[in-house]
Design an enzyme around this catalytic site. Structure first.
Site, PDB file in Angstrom:
ATOM      1  CD  GLU A  23      41.411  11.725 -17.111  1.00  0.00           C
ATOM      2  OE1 GLU A  23      42.087  12.681 -16.704  1.00  0.00           O
ATOM      3  OE2 GLU A  23      40.173  11.694 -17.114  1.00  0.00           O
ATOM      4  CE  LYS A 155      34.641  16.058 -15.150  1.00  0.00           C
ATOM      5  NZ  LYS A 155      35.472  15.345 -16.103  1.00  0.00           N
TER       6      LYS A 155
HETATM    7  N1  PSU Z   1      36.838  11.927 -15.154  1.00  0.00           N
HETATM    8  C1  PSU Z   1      36.770  11.844 -13.795  1.00  0.00           C
HETATM    9  N2  PSU Z   1      37.369  12.832 -13.058  1.00  0.00           N
HETATM   10  C2  PSU Z   1      38.050  13.884 -13.659  1.00  0.00           C
HETATM   11  C3  PSU Z   1      38.122  13.969 -15.086  1.00  0.00           C
HETATM   12  C4  PSU Z   1      37.487  12.960 -15.782  1.00  0.00           C
HETATM   13  O1  PSU Z   1      36.168  10.892 -13.256  1.00  0.00           O
HETATM   14  O2  PSU Z   1      38.574  14.749 -12.951  1.00  0.00           O
HETATM   15  C5  PSU Z   1      38.875  15.135 -15.758  1.00  0.00           C
HETATM   16  C6  PSU Z   1      39.224  14.780 -17.205  1.00  0.00           C
HETATM   17  O3  PSU Z   1      40.619  14.890 -17.331  1.00  0.00           O
HETATM   18  C7  PSU Z   1      38.524  15.835 -18.045  1.00  0.00           C
HETATM   19  C8  PSU Z   1      38.516  17.012 -17.125  1.00  0.00           C
HETATM   20  O4  PSU Z   1      39.173  16.072 -19.253  1.00  0.00           O
HETATM   21  O5  PSU Z   1      38.164  16.398 -15.858  1.00  0.00           O
HETATM   22  C9  PSU Z   1      37.569  18.105 -17.601  1.00  0.00           C
HETATM   23  O6  PSU Z   1      38.028  19.327 -17.164  1.00  0.00           O
HETATM   24  P1  PSU Z   1      37.429  20.709 -17.769  1.00  0.00           P
HETATM   25  O7  PSU Z   1      35.959  20.631 -17.448  1.00  0.00           O
HETATM   26  O8  PSU Z   1      38.139  21.821 -17.020  1.00  0.00           O
HETATM   27  O9  PSU Z   1      37.722  20.700 -19.243  1.00  0.00           O
END
Ligand code: PSU
Ligand code: MN
Length: 302
Positions: A23, A155
């Site tokens: 990604e 996360k």
């Molecule tokens: N994994 C990481 N760092 C990130 C992400 C994933 O180690 O920044 C990103 C991914 O792209 C994931 C996003 O889809 O964070 C989630 O964002 P949100 O909580 O706004 O959906």
């Protein structure tokens, strides 16, 4: 659907070589410069070293780019105007010809339609803590896209028990890579369950094959804990997270800004310890994903 493949990915698709999607939000909004560009290049090399072809995904000029060149990676890593897009933004990005970084949700959307079966990320989005019912679009995408997604769990900034329940309700199979517990991103343990422990890439390939045989639409979420030498202890994490969360609330950080804000705050408060863990787990996941892609490719029933 129109894609723009780089030469390496186009050739891999033609000759049916194993491919791993990567990604771009993690490059544009997840890691600071220059760690982001270094990591983006490292992840691609790790995939290659483990027998698969990397396909980093982003949107340039509204076009779905699958496999990027050096210049595109650099733009993602340095241009502050790159838009973080989730599913709701896709029609806007295409019609308005915007340059965008793709999250887990949009990387899956594009990768699956390009014929790629395996995807490596750091940590998925999920149900947020706090009073607002903020649920990442990554979750419904996982419920509706039959890929194998390698991550270190959701996360740590999220409400992990609620995220785990959501995945269960919506039929996402969670595997633990040589572990018995759902990993918690920077930390190896969460106290939450996985659905099955797996030891080998072949096992993962067989489970994905059974999912396809059953014509089920869900992703198989393969969760791998951060390598032990880079783990940040839970107690330390919770302390720095508490202060990051209250700061986010004070500054009224909302929507897609929340996750990047919290990750950056935690890195600052831990003096870079969480950043090191983030990079280590991304590299670990890329390696496992390449092994899984190789196993999926050689599975005779595919
Ligand atoms: N994994 C990481 N760092 C990130 C992400 C994933 O180690 O920044 C990103 C991914 O792209 C994931 C996003 O889809 O964070 C989630 O964002 P949100 O909580 O706004 O959906
Ligand atoms: Mn959100």
């Amino acid at each position: 659907m129109k894609f723009k493949f780089n030469e390496e990915v186009e050739n891999a698709l033609k000759t049916k070589q194993p491919i791993v999607a990567l990604e771009s939000t993690v490059i544009a909004h997840g890691l600071p410069h220059p760690h982001n560009i270094e990591t983006a290049e490292n992840l691609e090399n790790i995939v290659r070293e483990n027998g698969a072809v990397p396909a980093t995904i982003a949107v340039f000029d509204g076009k779905f780019c699958v496999g990027l060149d050096k210049e595109q990676l650099n733009i993602l890593a340095t241009d502050k105007n790159i838009r973080k897009i989730s599913r709701r933004d896709l029609p806007i990005a295409v019609a308005q010809k915007i340059n965008c970084a793709t999250t887990v949700a949009t990387t899956m959307f594009i990768a699956h339609r390009a014929g790629i079966k395996v995807f490596a990320t750091g940590g998925i989005g999920g149900v947020h803590r706090g009073t607002l019912p903020d649920i990442s679009a990554d979750l419904p995408e996982l419920a509706n896209t039959p890929m194998i997604v390698v991550c270190a769990g959701a996360k740590i900034v999220l409400d992990l028990p609620s995220t785990r329940e959501w995945l269960e309700t919506n039929g996402v199979s969670i595997l633990g890579w040589q572990c018995d517990e759902l990993p918690a991103f920077y930390s190896r343990s969460s106290g939450l369950s996985i659905d099955e422990r797996v030891e080998t890439a072949e096992e993962v390939a067989r489970i994905a094959c059974a999912r396809d045989y059953l014509k089920m639409p869900n992703a198989i979420l393969l969760t791998a804990p951060v390598p032990p030498e880079f783990e940040v202890p839970r107690e330390k994490l919770e302390a720095i997270l508490a202060s990051a969360l209250s700061e986010a609330e004070q500054q009224k950080i909302l929507g897609k800004e929340v996750t990047p804000f919290l990750l950056a705050k935690m890195s600052a408060e831990s003096k870079g310890e969480t950043l090191k863990a983030n990079i280590a787990l991304l590299e670990n996941n890329a390696k496992i994903a390449a092994q899984v892609a190789v196993a999926v490719g050689s599975d005779s029933r595919q």
